[in-house]
Design a protein around this motif. Structure first.
Motif, PDB file in Angstrom:
ATOM      1  N   PHE A 185       0.833  -1.202   0.000  1.00 28.69           N
ATOM      2  CA  PHE A 185       0.000   0.000   0.000  1.00 28.69           C
ATOM      3  C   PHE A 185       0.871   1.258   0.000  1.00 28.69           C
ATOM      4  O   PHE A 185       0.608   2.206  -0.751  1.00 28.69           O
ATOM      5  N   VAL A 186       1.926   1.272   0.809  1.00 26.59           N
ATOM      6  CA  VAL A 186       2.836   2.420   0.853  1.00 26.59           C
ATOM      7  C   VAL A 186       3.524   2.618  -0.494  1.00 26.59           C
ATOM      8  O   VAL A 186       3.710   3.752  -0.947  1.00 26.59           O
ATOM      9  N   ALA A 187       3.886   1.522  -1.158  1.00 28.09           N
ATOM     10  CA  ALA A 187       4.531   1.626  -2.477  1.00 28.09           C
ATOM     11  C   ALA A 187       3.608   2.312  -3.477  1.00 28.09           C
ATOM     12  O   ALA A 187       4.039   3.169  -4.264  1.00 28.09           O
ATOM     13  N   PHE A 188       2.332   1.938  -3.464  1.00 25.44           N
ATOM     14  CA  PHE A 188       1.356   2.582  -4.359  1.00 25.44           C
ATOM     15  C   PHE A 188       1.284   4.086  -4.085  1.00 25.44           C
ATOM     16  O   PHE A 188       1.407   4.911  -5.004  1.00 25.44           O
ATOM     17  N   VAL A 189       1.051   4.445  -2.840  1.00 27.64           N
ATOM     18  CA  VAL A 189       0.875   5.850  -2.468  1.00 27.64           C
ATOM     19  C   VAL A 189       2.139   6.650  -2.752  1.00 27.64           C
ATOM     20  O   VAL A 189       2.086   7.785  -3.257  1.00 27.64           O
ATOM     21  N   SER A 190       3.279   6.059  -2.462  1.00 30.63           N
ATOM     22  CA  SER A 190       4.558   6.742  -2.631  1.00 30.63           C
ATOM     23  C   SER A 190       4.820   7.099  -4.091  1.00 30.63           C
ATOM     24  O   SER A 190       5.178   8.238  -4.420  1.00 30.63           O
ATOM     25  N   PHE A 191       4.617   6.133  -4.992  1.00 32.36           N
ATOM     26  CA  PHE A 191       4.879   6.414  -6.413  1.00 32.36           C
ATOM     27  C   PHE A 191       3.801   7.328  -6.992  1.00 32.36           C
ATOM     28  O   PHE A 191       4.073   8.132  -7.890  1.00 32.36           O
ATOM     29  N   TYR A 192       2.607   7.220  -6.468  1.00 28.99           N
ATOM     30  CA  TYR A 192       1.524   8.127  -6.882  1.00 28.99           C
ATOM     31  C   TYR A 192       1.903   9.572  -6.573  1.00 28.99           C
ATOM     32  O   TYR A 192       1.757  10.469  -7.418  1.00 28.99           O
ATOM     33  N   ILE A 193       2.407   9.811  -5.376  1.00 30.28           N
ATOM     34  CA  ILE A 193       2.847  11.158  -4.988  1.00 30.28           C
ATOM     35  C   ILE A 193       3.986  11.635  -5.880  1.00 30.28           C
ATOM     36  O   ILE A 193       4.033  12.802  -6.287  1.00 30.28           O
ATOM     37  N   LEU A 194       4.906  10.719  -6.208  1.00 30.87           N
ATOM     38  CA  LEU A 194       6.024  11.099  -7.077  1.00 30.87           C
ATOM     39  C   LEU A 194       5.511  11.571  -8.438  1.00 30.87           C
ATOM     40  O   LEU A 194       5.929  12.629  -8.937  1.00 30.87           O
ATOM     41  N   LEU A 195       4.618  10.815  -9.049  1.00 36.46           N
ATOM     42  CA  LEU A 195       4.123  11.201 -10.369  1.00 36.46           C
ATOM     43  C   LEU A 195       3.299  12.486 -10.306  1.00 36.46           C
ATOM     44  O   LEU A 195       3.363  13.319 -11.220  1.00 36.46           O
ATOM     45  N   LEU A 196       2.542  12.668  -9.237  1.00 40.12           N
ATOM     46  CA  LEU A 196       1.818  13.931  -9.074  1.00 40.12           C
ATOM     47  C   LEU A 196       2.789  15.102  -8.994  1.00 40.12           C
ATOM     48  O   LEU A 196       2.522  16.190  -9.532  1.00 40.12           O
ATOM     49  N   SER A 197       3.926  14.904  -8.320  1.00 39.18           N
ATOM     50  CA  SER A 197       4.904  15.988  -8.203  1.00 39.18           C
ATOM     51  C   SER A 197       5.502  16.350  -9.562  1.00 39.18           C
ATOM     52  O   SER A 197       5.970  17.471  -9.756  1.00 39.18           O
ATOM     53  N   PHE A 198       5.482  15.395 -10.503  1.00 38.79           N
ATOM     54  CA  PHE A 198       5.953  15.658 -11.869  1.00 38.79           C
ATOM     55  C   PHE A 198       4.808  16.109 -12.776  1.00 38.79           C
ATOM     56  O   PHE A 198       4.923  16.047 -13.994  1.00 38.79           O
ATOM     57  N   LYS A 199       3.689  16.520 -12.132  1.00 41.84           N
ATOM     58  CA  LYS A 199       2.534  17.075 -12.841  1.00 41.84           C
ATOM     59  C   LYS A 199       1.872  16.065 -13.785  1.00 41.84           C
ATOM     60  O   LYS A 199       1.373  16.414 -14.870  1.00 41.84           O
ATOM     61  N   VAL A 200       1.876  14.821 -13.380  1.00 40.66           N
ATOM     62  CA  VAL A 200       1.139  13.780 -14.095  1.00 40.66           C
ATOM     63  C   VAL A 200      -0.269  13.722 -13.519  1.00 40.66           C
ATOM     64  O   VAL A 200      -0.444  13.746 -12.305  1.00 40.66           O
ATOM     65  N   ARG A 201      -1.271  13.668 -14.380  1.00 38.14           N
ATOM     66  CA  ARG A 201      -2.664  13.665 -13.910  1.00 38.14           C
ATOM     67  C   ARG A 201      -2.945  12.425 -13.060  1.00 38.14           C
ATOM     68  O   ARG A 201      -2.304  11.372 -13.242  1.00 38.14           O
ATOM     69  N   PRO A 202      -3.905  12.518 -12.139  1.00 39.78           N
ATOM     70  CA  PRO A 202      -4.128  11.447 -11.165  1.00 39.78           C
ATOM     71  C   PRO A 202      -4.349  10.059 -11.763  1.00 39.78           C
ATOM     72  O   PRO A 202      -3.833   9.068 -11.252  1.00 39.78           O
ATOM     73  N   LEU A 203      -5.134   9.943 -12.839  1.00 33.54           N
ATOM     74  CA  LEU A 203      -5.411   8.615 -13.397  1.00 33.54           C
ATOM     75  C   LEU A 203      -4.144   7.948 -13.931  1.00 33.54           C
ATOM     76  O   LEU A 203      -3.919   6.748 -13.734  1.00 33.54           O
ATOM     77  N   ILE A 204      -3.318   8.734 -14.608  1.00 33.38           N
ATOM     78  CA  ILE A 204      -2.055   8.183 -15.109  1.00 33.38           C
ATOM     79  C   ILE A 204      -1.115   7.889 -13.943  1.00 33.38           C
ATOM     80  O   ILE A 204      -0.423   6.860 -13.921  1.00 33.38           O
ATOM     81  N   ALA A 205      -1.100   8.778 -12.955  1.00 28.95           N
ATOM     82  CA  ALA A 205      -0.265   8.559 -11.780  1.00 28.95           C
ATOM     83  C   ALA A 205      -0.678   7.282 -11.049  1.00 28.95           C
ATOM     84  O   ALA A 205       0.163   6.525 -10.548  1.00 28.95           O
ATOM     85  N   ALA A 206      -1.981   7.027 -10.991  1.00 26.45           N
ATOM     86  CA  ALA A 206      -2.468   5.813 -10.351  1.00 26.45           C
ATOM     87  C   ALA A 206      -2.005   4.569 -11.103  1.00 26.45           C
ATOM     88  O   ALA A 206      -1.593   3.572 -10.496  1.00 26.45           O
ATOM     89  N   ALA A 207      -2.061   4.640 -12.445  1.00 23.69           N
ATOM     90  CA  ALA A 207      -1.595   3.512 -13.256  1.00 23.69           C
ATOM     91  C   ALA A 207      -0.100   3.259 -13.018  1.00 23.69           C
ATOM     92  O   ALA A 207       0.342   2.112 -12.883  1.00 23.69           O
ATOM     93  N   GLY A 208       0.668   4.352 -12.963  1.00 23.24           N
ATOM     94  CA  GLY A 208       2.102   4.215 -12.703  1.00 23.24           C
ATOM     95  C   GLY A 208       2.387   3.635 -11.328  1.00 23.24           C
ATOM     96  O   GLY A 208       3.305   2.823 -11.150  1.00 23.24           O
ATOM     97  N   ALA A 209       1.579   4.042 -10.350  1.00 24.46           N
ATOM     98  CA  ALA A 209       1.750   3.519  -8.992  1.00 24.46           C
ATOM     99  C   ALA A 209       1.494   2.022  -8.941  1.00 24.46           C
ATOM    100  O   ALA A 209       2.203   1.276  -8.259  1.00 24.46           O
ATOM    101  N   ILE A 210       0.481   1.570  -9.684  1.00 24.23           N
ATOM    102  CA  ILE A 210       0.170   0.136  -9.722  1.00 24.23           C
ATOM    103  C   ILE A 210       1.324  -0.627 -10.364  1.00 24.23           C
ATOM    104  O   ILE A 210       1.751  -1.677  -9.863  1.00 24.23           O
ATOM    105  N   ALA A 211       1.839  -0.096 -11.480  1.00 27.00           N
ATOM    106  CA  ALA A 211       2.955  -0.757 -12.165  1.00 27.00           C
ATOM    107  C   ALA A 211       4.180  -0.842 -11.264  1.00 27.00           C
ATOM    108  O   ALA A 211       4.854  -1.883 -11.211  1.00 27.00           O
TER     109      ALA A 211
END
Length: 811
Positions: free
Chosen positions: A106-132
Motif C-alpha cells: 500500500f505504501v509503495a502505491f501511495v509513494s509512487f503516486y505522490i512522485l508522479l503527481l509531483s511531476f505534474k502527471v494527472r491522477p489517473l495516469i499517476a495511479a496507473a504508474g503507482a500500480i505498475a
C-alpha cells in the motif's frame, strides 16, 4: 471549501481506496482467512528475536545484546527498539495500521503516486504508474522471500524523490518537509543497500538539475533548495541516529568490515568480491524486465500437468501424485545465476519507457535513461567485470553489499518514472506526422522484437548450468518447457502491446474520451502487473500461521529445555549456521544473519566446521566422548541435537561451563597466530592472549567461577580464587564496545582470550564479577532520535501548512 479542492480530494480519495482494494486483492488470504505468506527470512528473524521480545515483555527493558545467536552478538540488527523513534507512528499511519508485508504494498502505491503527481502527471495516469511500480517483480519476489525491510525501503524511495522534486520545482517548503519525513522513514527501514541505490538516483537528479541551472545561470534558488535538502537529510539521519550509529559501530566488527586475518586474503574493507558478485545477471538477462519467462522464470518453477516434464515423468512410470509433486519445482531457469526469479518490470512499463525516449525532451529523459543503463550494467556484476570491479574497488561503500542483481531496482524505478511522464505528454500532445512516426517506431520496436523472439526461439538452445545434473530423458522435456514458457510469455507480451496500440489509436482518432482511455490503460497495466503478481503470491503461498507451525516445540526442544541451565548452549547438527529456529528456544551456537561478528565467522570457518564433522564421526561410532572438541567445549556447548525426537539430543558432559580459570596463558602476536592455535589448545587449562593488543596477565592462582544471574544486558558471577591472581575465562563473546566489567564494584579491563571470548584477571579471594552492556552509542542516539523525530514531524506539518496557506492546496 471550493469546488476545485472538493474535486481533488474526492479524486485522490477514490484512487487511494483503489490502492487499498488492490492490496486486499493481492493479500486476500490474509484479510479473509487470516493466512500469512510463508516468508523464509521473516521466520528466521522471528527465531532470532523471540527471546528478546520475551525479555522486553517481561521486564520492560530493551535487550541490547542477543545471547541466543552465534553464542552472542549485539541486538542492534536483530530486533532492538528505540524509544526516540517517533516517526514509526507516522509510518504505521501511512500503512493504515496494516502489518508487513501488506502495508508495504500500500505504501509503495501511495509513494509512487505522490512522485508522479509531483511531476505534474494527472491522477489517473499517476495511479496507473503507482500500480505498475507497486506490483513489479522485484517487489513481489522480495515479499515472497521475506525481504520485508528491503521492499519497505524500495516502497519509500519515490516519496523521497517527490519531496526533492517539489522543492526544486517551486514548492520549496512542502518539498523540504516531505523530503525530511520520507527520507527519515526510508532510512528507518534499515536497509542500507536500497538507501545507497536511492542516493544514486538522487545524485543523478541533482546532476541534471545542476546542468539546467548552468544553462539558465539562476544559481540562487538552486543554492537555497540544495541547502534545504541537506538540512532535510540531516534531520532524517538524526531521526534514525541511534539505529545508524549503533549499526555503523557494529559493522566494523562484522563480516562487512575489515578482516584482521592476513592469511584469509580479505584485507580489503568490505565483502569478498566473489561473494558480492555471486548473483550477477547475464548480459541478456535484463530482458526479463519485458518478458518474465524469457530465461525460464524461476530456478524452481511450477509447471502444469500438461507440460512436457509431466508427460516425461508419466512415461518414466511416475504416478499422478508423484508427478504433481515433481512439477512444483522444475529447474526451468537457464540463465547465468545459481538461483533466481525474474524481476519483471512490466511489458507496458518497458513500452512506455521507449515512448519516453522517443518523445520527451533531453532535459527530462537523459538522467533517467542513464539510470536505466547504469542499473543494468551494475546488475551484470562479474559478467561485466571491468566496469563493476572499478565500482567495487573505488565507489565508496559499494563493497559492503552483495547480490548486485538488486541494482535492477534502479532501472525499474527510472523506467516507471520516465514511462508515465511520457504517457502524460502523449495524451496532451497534438497528433501530427512526427508523433505518428514515433508511435509507429515504438510499436515496431516492441512488437517486432517479440515476433522475432518467437520465430527464432529454437535457435536459443535453452541450456542451463544445472543441466549437467539432470538425466537426459528429463533434460529434453525441461528444455521443451523452457521454450514453451518463452513463447507463451512472448505471446502474452505481444497481446499487451497490441492492446496498448489499439487504445492509443482510439485516443488520437477521438473515438473515446481521454478519461476513458486513461481508465483503459490503467486496467491494462493492472492486468499485466497483477497476473504476474499472482504467479509469485498465489493462494498456495499463504498458510495458516506459518510462524506457529515452524516454531512448534519438538520433543527434542522439550528435552533440552527441561535440562538446560542459563548459559548452556545448543548446537543444531543440521545446518547450524543457516537457521534461527534453534535460537527461538535456546542459546544457540549457530544462527542466521548477514552481519555476524567477523571473528566468530573466522572461528566457524577455521574451527567449528571441522569440529562439527568430528562430532558427527563421534556419534557414528556410537560414542558420546566429545572431549576432542576444544572450541565447542569452550563455547559451553552442553547439548547437540540432530532431529525432532528426544533421543536425537546428545548431552555433552565435556563442555567447559559458563566460566573457569586456566593454569597457562599462551602469548600470541597476531590474529593469524591466534586463530591458528585456538582450534587445538586444551581450552580447559590453556588460554591464548594477543599480547600485541592486551597486556599479558601474570597469573599464579586458580579457583572456581559460578554464574549467578544472566540476562541479555547483565551477567553476574561469584568467584572464589586461591593462590594469587587467576585468569578467568568466560564463555561469552568478546565485543569491544559497550561492555563494562566490575569486580566487587571496581571497573576492570576486559581481555580477549581464545580469539573470541572474554577474560578477566581476578585477584585472590571471594568476589562478585559483573558484566554489564550499556552502549553509550545507543543511549545518546536515542535522545538525538527523539529530538530529530519531533523536528521532522514539525517540518512536514509546517510544509503542508505553508502550501495550503499559499493557495496551492486548491490546485
Amino acid at each position: 471549501m471550493n469546488s476545485n479542492l472538493k474535486k481533488n480530494i474526492l479524486t485522490h480519495g477514490l484512487i487511494i481506496l483503489g490502492f487499498l482494494f488492490i492490496t486486499l486483492l493481492v493479500h486476500y488470504p490474509t484479510f479473509i482467512a487470516g493466512e500469512q505468506i510463508n516468508q523464509h527470512d521473516i521466520l528466521q528473524g522471528v527465531g532470532g528475536n523471540n527471546q528478546l521480545q520475551l525479555h522486553r515483555a517481561g521486564t520492560g527493558e530493551e535487550a541490547l545484546w542477543n545471547p541466543y545467536m552465534f553464542s552472542g552478538m549485539p541486538a542492534y540488527l536483530t530486533g532492538a527498539q528505540y524509544s526516540g523513534d517517533l516517526i514509526s507512528y507516522v509510518y504505521r499511519g501511512m500503512r493504515l495500521g496494516m502489518k508487513h508485508p501488506q502495508g508495504i504494498l500500500f505504501v509503495a502505491f501511495v509513494s509512487f503516486y505522490i512522485l508522479l503527481l509531483s511531476f505534474k502527471v494527472r491522477p489517473l495516469i499517476a495511479a496507473a504508474g503507482a500500480i505498475a511500480f507497486g506490483l513489479n517483480g522485484f517487489n513481489m519476489i522480495g515479499i515472497m522471500a521475506g525481504h520485508n525491510a528491503k521492499i519497505a525501503a524500495v516502497a519509500l524511495m519515490p516519496m523521497v524523490l517527490a519531496g526533492i522534486h517539489l522543492a526544486f520545482s517551486g514548492k520549496r517548503w512542502l518539498g523540504f518537509g516531505l523530503t525530511a519525513l520520507a527520507l527519515g522513514l526510508q532510512i528507518r527501514t534499515n536497509h542500507p543497500q536500497i538507501t545507497y541505490y536511492l542516493a544514486i538516483i538522487v545524485a543523478a537528479y541533482g546532476i541534471n538539475a545542476l546542468i539546467q541551472v548552468f544553462k539558465t545561470k539562476d544559481f540562487k534558488p538552486f543554492g537555497i533548495n540544495a541547502a534545504l535538502m541537506i538540512l532535510a537529510a540531516v534531520l532524517a539521519v538524526g531521526a534514525n541516529y541511534g539505529r545508524l550509529a549503533t549499526t555503523l559501530e557494529y559493522s566494523k566488527y562484522t563480516i562487512r568490515g575489515e578482516s584482521e586475518l592476513l592469511a584469509a586474503k580479505k584485507a580489503s574493507s568490505g565483502l569478498d568480491k566473489d561473494y558480492a558478485f555471486r548473483y550477477s545477471n547475464g548480459i541478456a538477462e535484463p530482458l526479463f524486465l519485458f518478458v518474465p519467462n524469457i530465461f525460464g522464470g524461476s530456478s524452481q518453477q511450477e509447471l502444469s500437468t500438461k507440460s512436457a516434464v509431466a508427460e516425461a515423468l508419466g512415461n518414466a512410470g511416475y504416478n499422478r501424485s508423484q508427478i504433481a509433486n515433481q512439477i512444483k519445482t522444475v529447474p526451468t531457469y537457464w540463465g547465468d545465476q545459481p538461483l533466481t526469479a525474474p524481476y519483471y518490470a512490466g511489458t507496458l512499463t518497458v513500452i512506455l519507457f521507449i515512448l519516453g525516449i522517443l518523445i520527451l525532451p533531453k532535459r527530462h529523459k537523459v538522467w533517467l535513461i542513464s539510470l536505466v543503463i547504469l542499473g543494468i550494467m551494475m546488475s551484470w556484476g562479474k559478467n561485466f567485470e571491468g566496469f563493476n570491479n572499478l565500482l567495487f574497488d573505488y565507489l565508496p561503500g559499494y563493497n559492503k553489499f552483495r547480490s548486485v542483481t538488486f541494482t535492477i531496482i534502479i532501472t525499474i524505478f527510472a523506467m516507471n518514472l520516465l514511462g508515465f511522464v511520457a504517457l502524460e505528454k502523449l495524451v496532451t500532445a497534438e497528433w501530427n506526422q512526427e508523433l505518428k512516426k514515433k508511435i509507429f517506431i515504438l510499436f515496431g520496436i516492441g512488437g517486432g522484437f517479440l515476433i522475432v523472439l518467437m520465430l527464432f526461439s529454437s535457435a536459443l538452445g535453452f541450456r542451463g548450468s544445472i543441466d549437467s545434473q539432470l538425466p537426459e530423458w528429463f533434460l529434453d522435456a525441461v528444455r521443451d518447457d523452457r521454450k514453451s514458457l518463452l513463447i507463451r510469455d512472448s505471446m502474452r507480451a505481444l497481446m499487451f502491446v497490441v492492446a496498448f496500440a489499439i487504445v492509443i489509436w482510439a485516443l488520437f482518432k477521438k473515438r473515446v474520451k481521454t478519461s476513458q482511455v486513461m481508465i483503459g490503460l490503467a486496467f491494462l497495466i493492472f492486468v499485466d502487473s497483477f497476473s504476474l503478481t499472482k504467479r509469485f503470491l498465489g493462494a498456495q503461498k499463504f498458510e495458516r500461521d506459518p510462524t506457529a507451525s515452524f516454531f512448534q516445540m519438538t520433543d527434542a526442544d522439550k528435552a533440552i529445555a527441561s535440562q538446560a541451565l542459563s548459559g548452556e548452549r545448543v548446537l543444531n547438527l543440521q545446518n547450524p549456521f543457516n537457521e534461527n529456529r534453534t535460537s527461538y528456544f535456546h542459546e544457540s551456537i549457530g544462527g542466521y544473519h548477514g552481519a555476524k561478528i567477523r571473528r566468530y565467522n573466522d572461528l566457524i570457518e577455521y574451527c567449528l566446521q571441522p569440529e562439527l564433522q568430528s562430532a558427527f564421526q563421534t556419534l557414528q561410532s556410537q560414542s558420546m566422548n566429545f572431549s576432542g572438541l576444544p572450541v565447542l567445549n569452550m563455547l559451553n556447548t552442553k547439548f547437540m541435537y540432530a532431529g525432532t525426537q528426544a533421543n536425537a539430543v546428545f548431552p555433552n558432559r565435556y563442555a567447559n561451563g559458563n566460566a573457569w580459570t586456566v593454569n597457562r596463558v599462551i602469548p600470541v602476536n597476531s590474529p593469524d597466530e591466534e586463530i591458528g592455535q585456538v582450534c587445538s589448545i586444551d581450552s580447559k587449562n590453556e588460554a591464548l592472549i594477543d599480547q600485541s593488543k592486551f597486556e599479558m596477565p601474570q597469573i599464579s592462582g586458580a579457583g572456581t567461577i559460578v554464574l549467578t544471574e544472566k540476562s541479555p544486558n547483565l551477567v553476574k558471577y561469584s568467584a572464589e580464587i586461591n593462590g594469587g591472581t587467576a585468569l578467568g575465562i568466560f564463555s561469552e563473546i568478546y565485543y569491544p564496545e559497550g561492555w563494562r566489567a566490575t569486580i566487587d564494584g571496581n571497573e576492570t579491563e576486559i581481555l580477549r582470550a581464545n580469539y573470541v571470548l572474554r577474560a578477566l584477571a581476578i585477584p585472590s579471594g571471594s568476589h562478585e564479577v559483573i558484566f554489564e552492556f550499556k552502549p553509550k552509542t545507543y543511549y545518546v542516539g536515542n535522545t538525538i532520535m527523539l529530538i530529530s523525530s519531533i523536528l521532522v514531524i514539525l517540518a512536514f506539518m509546517g510544509g503542508v501548512g505553508v502550501e495550503l496557506r499559499s493557495g496551492n492546496g486548491t490546485a
